[in-house]
Design a protein around this motif. Sequence first.
Motif, PDB file in Angstrom:
ATOM      1  N   ALA A 221     -68.573   4.701 -28.741  1.00 40.41           N
ATOM      2  CA  ALA A 221     -68.053   5.774 -27.889  1.00 40.41           C
ATOM      3  C   ALA A 221     -67.466   5.196 -26.609  1.00 40.41           C
ATOM      4  N   THR A 222     -68.155   4.231 -26.026  1.00 44.50           N
ATOM      5  CA  THR A 222     -67.664   3.584 -24.802  1.00 44.50           C
ATOM      6  C   THR A 222     -66.359   2.848 -25.067  1.00 44.50           C
ATOM      7  N   LYS A 223     -66.312   2.130 -26.173  1.00 47.45           N
ATOM      8  CA  LYS A 223     -65.100   1.376 -26.533  1.00 47.45           C
ATOM      9  C   LYS A 223     -63.920   2.306 -26.742  1.00 47.45           C
ATOM     10  N   GLU A 224     -64.116   3.392 -27.473  1.00 49.43           N
ATOM     11  CA  GLU A 224     -63.001   4.298 -27.763  1.00 49.43           C
ATOM     12  C   GLU A 224     -62.543   5.055 -26.511  1.00 49.43           C
ATOM     13  N   LEU A 225     -63.483   5.447 -25.657  1.00 46.12           N
ATOM     14  CA  LEU A 225     -63.068   6.067 -24.394  1.00 46.12           C
ATOM     15  C   LEU A 225     -62.246   5.074 -23.589  1.00 46.12           C
ATOM     16  N   GLY A 226     -62.671   3.824 -23.545  1.00 46.52           N
ATOM     17  CA  GLY A 226     -61.914   2.791 -22.830  1.00 46.52           C
ATOM     18  C   GLY A 226     -60.524   2.599 -23.388  1.00 46.52           C
ATOM     19  N   THR A 227     -60.391   2.665 -24.693  1.00 50.38           N
ATOM     20  CA  THR A 227     -59.070   2.530 -25.325  1.00 50.38           C
ATOM     21  C   THR A 227     -58.163   3.691 -24.932  1.00 50.38           C
ATOM     22  N   VAL A 228     -58.696   4.905 -25.004  1.00 56.47           N
ATOM     23  CA  VAL A 228     -57.900   6.092 -24.666  1.00 56.47           C
ATOM     24  C   VAL A 228     -57.509   6.075 -23.190  1.00 56.47           C
ATOM     25  N   VAL A 229     -58.462   5.782 -22.329  1.00 52.35           N
ATOM     26  CA  VAL A 229     -58.173   5.727 -20.891  1.00 52.35           C
ATOM     27  C   VAL A 229     -57.184   4.598 -20.599  1.00 52.35           C
ATOM     28  N   GLY A 230     -57.327   3.479 -21.297  1.00 51.76           N
ATOM     29  CA  GLY A 230     -56.427   2.346 -21.095  1.00 51.76           C
ATOM     30  C   GLY A 230     -54.966   2.660 -21.379  1.00 51.76           C
ATOM     31  N   GLU A 231     -54.725   3.635 -22.253  1.00 43.45           N
ATOM     32  CA  GLU A 231     -53.348   4.037 -22.554  1.00 43.45           C
ATOM     33  C   GLU A 231     -52.689   4.749 -21.373  1.00 43.45           C
ATOM     34  N   LEU A 232     -53.485   5.241 -20.433  1.00 48.66           N
ATOM     35  CA  LEU A 232     -52.972   5.977 -19.272  1.00 48.66           C
ATOM     36  C   LEU A 232     -53.145   5.208 -17.962  1.00 48.66           C
ATOM     37  N   ASN A 233     -54.063   4.281 -17.946  1.00 50.09           N
ATOM     38  CA  ASN A 233     -54.456   3.599 -16.716  1.00 50.09           C
ATOM     39  C   ASN A 233     -53.311   2.815 -16.083  1.00 50.09           C
ATOM     40  N   TYR A 234     -53.260   2.846 -14.765  1.00 47.81           N
ATOM     41  CA  TYR A 234     -52.273   2.111 -13.971  1.00 47.81           C
ATOM     42  C   TYR A 234     -50.838   2.481 -14.327  1.00 47.81           C
ATOM     43  N   ARG A 235     -50.617   3.742 -14.640  1.00 46.71           N
ATOM     44  CA  ARG A 235     -49.270   4.203 -14.979  1.00 46.71           C
ATOM     45  C   ARG A 235     -48.851   5.302 -14.007  1.00 46.71           C
ATOM     46  N   ASN A 236     -47.549   5.353 -13.780  1.00 47.28           N
ATOM     47  CA  ASN A 236     -46.965   6.500 -13.097  1.00 47.28           C
ATOM     48  C   ASN A 236     -46.645   7.496 -14.204  1.00 47.28           C
ATOM     49  N   LEU A 237     -47.414   8.559 -14.296  1.00 43.21           N
ATOM     50  CA  LEU A 237     -47.243   9.511 -15.390  1.00 43.21           C
ATOM     51  C   LEU A 237     -45.894  10.209 -15.338  1.00 43.21           C
ATOM     52  N   ASP A 238     -45.267  10.236 -14.164  1.00 45.42           N
ATOM     53  CA  ASP A 238     -43.925  10.815 -14.050  1.00 45.42           C
ATOM     54  C   ASP A 238     -42.906  10.023 -14.873  1.00 45.42           C
ATOM     55  N   ASP A 239     -43.200   8.750 -15.130  1.00 44.12           N
ATOM     56  CA  ASP A 239     -42.291   7.884 -15.882  1.00 44.12           C
ATOM     57  C   ASP A 239     -42.569   7.876 -17.384  1.00 44.12           C
ATOM     58  N   GLU A 240     -43.632   8.538 -17.814  1.00 45.44           N
ATOM     59  CA  GLU A 240     -44.003   8.543 -19.229  1.00 45.44           C
ATOM     60  C   GLU A 240     -43.281   9.686 -19.950  1.00 45.44           C
ATOM     61  N   PRO A 241     -42.459   9.376 -20.963  1.00 45.24           N
ATOM     62  CA  PRO A 241     -41.679  10.414 -21.658  1.00 45.24           C
ATOM     63  C   PRO A 241     -42.511  11.594 -22.165  1.00 45.24           C
ATOM     64  N   GLU A 242     -43.727  11.346 -22.647  1.00 43.26           N
ATOM     65  CA  GLU A 242     -44.540  12.446 -23.190  1.00 43.26           C
ATOM     66  C   GLU A 242     -44.976  13.448 -22.118  1.00 43.26           C
ATOM     67  N   PHE A 243     -44.882  13.062 -20.837  1.00 45.48           N
ATOM     68  CA  PHE A 243     -45.285  13.954 -19.753  1.00 45.48           C
ATOM     69  C   PHE A 243     -44.104  14.445 -18.923  1.00 45.48           C
ATOM     70  N   ALA A 244     -42.898  14.228 -19.405  1.00 46.49           N
ATOM     71  CA  ALA A 244     -41.698  14.634 -18.660  1.00 46.49           C
ATOM     72  C   ALA A 244     -41.738  16.131 -18.362  1.00 46.49           C
ATOM     73  N   GLY A 245     -41.608  16.476 -17.089  1.00 45.00           N
ATOM     74  CA  GLY A 245     -41.575  17.872 -16.675  1.00 45.00           C
ATOM     75  C   GLY A 245     -42.910  18.588 -16.716  1.00 45.00           C
ATOM     76  N   VAL A 246     -44.010  17.851 -16.952  1.00 43.10           N
ATOM     77  CA  VAL A 246     -45.337  18.450 -17.080  1.00 43.10           C
ATOM     78  C   VAL A 246     -46.135  18.165 -15.811  1.00 43.10           C
ATOM     79  N   ASN A 247     -46.821  19.173 -15.294  1.00 47.33           N
ATOM     80  CA  ASN A 247     -47.773  18.945 -14.209  1.00 47.33           C
ATOM     81  C   ASN A 247     -49.029  18.331 -14.810  1.00 47.33           C
TER      82      ASN A 247
END
Length: 132
Positions: A55-81
């Motif tokens: 569970a710890t490993k998988e949470l880390g993997t999922v969080v790692g996909e978002l970590n240290y990113r500007n979400l405004d630059d991520e295509p999947e979040f374009a125009g999303v609050n």
Amino acid sequence: MFSITVRDHLMIAHSFHGEVFGPAQRLHGATFLVDATFRREQLDEDNIVVDIGLATKELGTVVGELNYRNLDDEPEFAGVNTSTEFLAKVIADRLAERIHKGALGDGARGLANLSVTLHESHIAWASYERDL
């Protein structure tokens, strides 16, 4: 209902659209503590809810996909609050997908639900809960 919770953290940058967000409409950073809680009615054959290490490993993997990113630059979040509430759902849904694919082992197939809580600070947090 039995439960276990594992924790990680997440650092992102983002901005919001809409007057309700005031100064947060400008680009800013956010650091969250991320708790994922796994629940089931009966313990598995090993007398656990789910393997805490997996569970710890998988949470880390999922969080790692978002970590240290500007979400405004991520295509999947374009125009999303990308609010705290919204991000809790994103993380929960991604964890659920990994559970369904077997990443938490066969014992995880008996899980009833999952909740993800993002703590913005010691006085404010948001959660999303879903059935599995």
